[in-house]
Design a protein around this motif. Structure first.
Motif, PDB file in Angstrom:
ATOM      1  N   LYS A  64       1.165  -0.956  -0.071  1.00  0.00           N
ATOM      2  CA  LYS A  64       0.071   0.078   0.206  1.00  0.00           C
ATOM      3  C   LYS A  64       0.435   1.387   0.141  1.00  0.00           C
ATOM      4  O   LYS A  64       0.476   2.078  -0.677  1.00  0.00           O
ATOM      5  CB  LYS A  64      -0.958  -0.052   1.698  1.00  0.00           C
ATOM      6  CG  LYS A  64      -1.803   1.185   1.246  1.00  0.00           C
ATOM      7  CD  LYS A  64      -2.680   1.676   2.719  1.00  0.00           C
ATOM      8  CE  LYS A  64      -3.586   1.862   2.371  1.00  0.00           C
ATOM      9  NZ  LYS A  64      -4.643   1.985   4.005  1.00  0.00           N
ATOM     10  N   LEU A  65       2.028   1.405   0.809  1.00  0.00           N
ATOM     11  CA  LEU A  65       3.063   2.425   1.022  1.00  0.00           C
ATOM     12  C   LEU A  65       3.808   2.728  -0.908  1.00  0.00           C
ATOM     13  O   LEU A  65       3.608   3.919  -1.135  1.00  0.00           O
ATOM     14  CB  LEU A  65       4.015   2.005   2.387  1.00  0.00           C
ATOM     15  CG  LEU A  65       5.147   3.145   2.307  1.00  0.00           C
ATOM     16  CD1 LEU A  65       4.665   5.017   2.457  1.00  0.00           C
ATOM     17  CD2 LEU A  65       5.662   2.618   2.891  1.00  0.00           C
ATOM     18  N   ASP A  67       2.299   1.686  -3.333  1.00  0.00           N
ATOM     19  CA  ASP A  67       1.391   2.363  -4.666  1.00  0.00           C
ATOM     20  C   ASP A  67       0.912   4.329  -4.138  1.00  0.00           C
ATOM     21  O   ASP A  67       0.866   4.665  -5.057  1.00  0.00           O
ATOM     22  CB  ASP A  67      -0.601   1.748  -4.115  1.00  0.00           C
ATOM     23  CG  ASP A  67       0.284   0.718  -5.027  1.00  0.00           C
ATOM     24  OD1 ASP A  67       1.180   0.436  -5.650  1.00  0.00           O
ATOM     25  OD2 ASP A  67      -0.395  -0.604  -4.639  1.00  0.00           O
ATOM     26  N   GLN A  68       0.998   4.870  -2.713  1.00  0.00           N
ATOM     27  CA  GLN A  68       0.982   5.931  -2.427  1.00  0.00           C
ATOM     28  C   GLN A  68       1.976   6.899  -3.054  1.00  0.00           C
ATOM     29  O   GLN A  68       2.387   7.814  -3.299  1.00  0.00           O
ATOM     30  CB  GLN A  68      -0.021   5.760  -0.439  1.00  0.00           C
ATOM     31  CG  GLN A  68      -0.803   5.175  -0.507  1.00  0.00           C
ATOM     32  CD  GLN A  68      -1.117   4.713   1.193  1.00  0.00           C
ATOM     33  OE1 GLN A  68       0.040   4.997   1.293  1.00  0.00           O
ATOM     34  NE2 GLN A  68      -2.249   4.834   1.484  1.00  0.00           N
TER      35      GLN A  68
END
Length: 92
Positions: A64-65, A67-68
């Protein structure tokens, strides 16, 4: 009254934006510096441990990190383009 050739706005219209923009960019620099430090500590702990704490959950959070940060990198690229700090691509 000077006109900004890029946006068609007057200098007087853009002046109030400058302090807010500088404040946002300063915050981003401090925030990313703190994140960088924290990520270094996390990486060190993981590389030194025999087992990964919270394995699947941590992997999902790391993805997730990732992608962010890709999105944040695109935004930094846009800001660089708008500020004129990114060199133009070399055409071959």
């Amino acid at each position: 009254m000077a006109i900004d050739a890029h946006a068609g706005t007057t200098e007087a219209e853009t002046q109030p934006i400058k302090p807010a923009l500088i404040a946002e960019l300063t915050w981003a620099k401090l925030y990313t510096r703190a994140m960088h430090k924290e990520l270094g500590a996390i990486s060190t702990v993981i590389s030194k441990s025999q087992t990964t704490p919270a394995g699947p959950e941590m992997k999902k959070s790391a993805e997730k990190l990732h992608d962010q940060l890709k999105g944040a990198n695109r935004t930094v690229g846009e800001l660089s383009d708008q500020a004129g700090t990114r060199p133009a691509p070399v055409k071959r």
